[in-house]
Design a protein around this motif. Sequence first.
Motif, PDB file in Angstrom:
ATOM      1  N   ARG A 139       5.984  -7.744  -4.720  1.00  0.00           N
ATOM      2  CA  ARG A 139       5.339  -6.467  -4.380  1.00  0.00           C
ATOM      3  C   ARG A 139       4.043  -6.695  -3.597  1.00  0.00           C
ATOM      4  O   ARG A 139       3.352  -7.703  -3.793  1.00  0.00           O
ATOM      5  CB  ARG A 139       5.011  -5.680  -5.649  1.00  0.00           C
ATOM      6  N   TYR A 140       3.740  -5.777  -2.716  1.00  0.00           N
ATOM      7  CA  TYR A 140       2.486  -5.819  -1.945  1.00  0.00           C
ATOM      8  C   TYR A 140       1.860  -4.431  -2.027  1.00  0.00           C
ATOM      9  O   TYR A 140       2.559  -3.435  -2.202  1.00  0.00           O
ATOM     10  CB  TYR A 140       2.765  -6.162  -0.475  1.00  0.00           C
ATOM     11  N   ASP A 164      10.558  -0.099  -1.153  1.00  0.00           N
ATOM     12  CA  ASP A 164      10.770  -0.540  -2.544  1.00  0.00           C
ATOM     13  C   ASP A 164       9.710  -1.552  -2.985  1.00  0.00           C
ATOM     14  O   ASP A 164       9.405  -1.639  -4.174  1.00  0.00           O
ATOM     15  CB  ASP A 164      12.168  -1.168  -2.689  1.00  0.00           C
ATOM     16  N   CYS A 165       9.196  -2.344  -2.039  1.00  0.00           N
ATOM     17  CA  CYS A 165       8.282  -3.446  -2.416  1.00  0.00           C
ATOM     18  C   CYS A 165       6.806  -3.126  -2.181  1.00  0.00           C
ATOM     19  O   CYS A 165       5.958  -3.987  -2.415  1.00  0.00           O
ATOM     20  CB  CYS A 165       8.613  -4.705  -1.633  1.00  0.00           C
ATOM     21  N   THR A 166       6.506  -1.932  -1.675  1.00  0.00           N
ATOM     22  CA  THR A 166       5.103  -1.619  -1.363  1.00  0.00           C
ATOM     23  C   THR A 166       4.570  -0.601  -2.365  1.00  0.00           C
ATOM     24  O   THR A 166       5.226   0.407  -2.637  1.00  0.00           O
ATOM     25  CB  THR A 166       5.003  -1.045   0.075  1.00  0.00           C
ATOM     26  N   SER A 167       3.380  -0.869  -2.881  1.00  0.00           N
ATOM     27  CA  SER A 167       2.821   0.048  -3.881  1.00  0.00           C
ATOM     28  C   SER A 167       2.061   1.209  -3.251  1.00  0.00           C
ATOM     29  O   SER A 167       2.026   2.295  -3.807  1.00  0.00           O
ATOM     30  CB  SER A 167       1.846  -0.699  -4.793  1.00  0.00           C
ATOM     31  N   ASP A 168       1.419   0.974  -2.101  1.00  0.00           N
ATOM     32  CA  ASP A 168       0.515   2.018  -1.588  1.00  0.00           C
ATOM     33  C   ASP A 168       0.889   2.559  -0.195  1.00  0.00           C
ATOM     34  O   ASP A 168       1.275   3.713  -0.077  1.00  0.00           O
ATOM     35  CB  ASP A 168      -0.919   1.479  -1.543  1.00  0.00           C
ATOM     36  N   TYR A 169       0.744   1.716   0.844  1.00  0.00           N
ATOM     37  CA  TYR A 169       0.873   2.244   2.206  1.00  0.00           C
ATOM     38  C   TYR A 169       1.737   1.350   3.100  1.00  0.00           C
ATOM     39  O   TYR A 169       1.718   0.124   2.963  1.00  0.00           O
ATOM     40  CB  TYR A 169      -0.514   2.398   2.859  1.00  0.00           C
TER      41      TYR A 169
END
Length: 304
Positions: A139-140, A164-169
């Motif tokens: 995750r990034y 799916d792998c990005t938390s914010d932007y």
Amino acid sequence: MLPSVVENNLKKLLGDRKASDFRDAYAQLSESYRNAISPNINADSALAYACARMPATYAVVKYVIDEFTRKVPSYTFRDVLDVGSGTGALMCYFLDANLNYTAIEKSKAMIEVSRNLIEGGILAPDFHCCDVQQAFTQRYDSTFFIYSLNEMPDKSAVLQKAVDCTSDYIFVVETGTPIGFEVIKLAKQIALKNRLGVVAPCAVENCPLAADDWCHFSVRVPRSQLHNLVKNSSLPYEDEKFSYVILSKKRVEYYSNNRIIKRPIKKKGHAIFDLCTDSGARRFISSDKKHRKCEWGEELGDIQ
Ligand SMILES: C[S@@+](CC[C@H](N)C(=O)[O-])C[C@H]1O[C@@H](n2cnc3c(N)ncnc32)[C@H](O)[C@@H]1O
């Protein structure tokens, strides 16, 4: 302008070779980009890209992140994924930042150039020389595609993995052409499907532009002597046209407010603005002095 440390590193990399030696390599690259083909990159074409394209790609990166910061001033980048990192325009932006930075790039030659260009900065990227298909294994916070998604196959699947792998932007930047804007529209479709928000530049979920129109912006980039030598030109500046979108994993409350999407027509006593508004595309004529200085790409704010 590129940061001076990067400019100096680039001169060091060129060594005794003249920038004009890279003209042919740059001409071949340009030809591939014009035909929307991912070019074969060797050491010379990577250097040619750095000399000829990086002043503009860096200026666009700065423009887009500045716009993001205006919208989300409290955000701190901590964990960044740069997909198709090339010679490192985004790395140059984060040169003195202390953050986790992962660079995915299929060309060894591009990675070598970027590694050299950021020498002297604080940033210490974790480089992965691989295809985008091998990316997204963790995750990034934020994921960037700077002029790169257009070259990748299975763009929808790549974007979905990024979601799916990005938390914010998620930031997507492309050339300001109909082809570049197709990629931006695709990113917006994925955003809609996943119920993501759009931080900028859009004021509305469904793009209101006509099918043959494209949303793009422009940034003026001064040309150095080096830049002109590789491009075989003598102009003091170039106008880099680009399209972009910044997606947010949070359902966003801050859509843009009447974004100016074409160069305003300024007349004596009034100005004509083409706007992207929450009720669609709209032409607005203003004689209000506060609008006189508003430029393409900015928001006009509340209007009647
Ligand atoms: C036009 S360059 C942009 C480089 C950089 N992001 C910039 O803004 O200057 C596109 C980059 O994406 C990389 N790229 C293209 N397809 C890729 C793929 N399938 N996997 C990894 N990298 C890829 C290319 O090698 C190239 O370095």
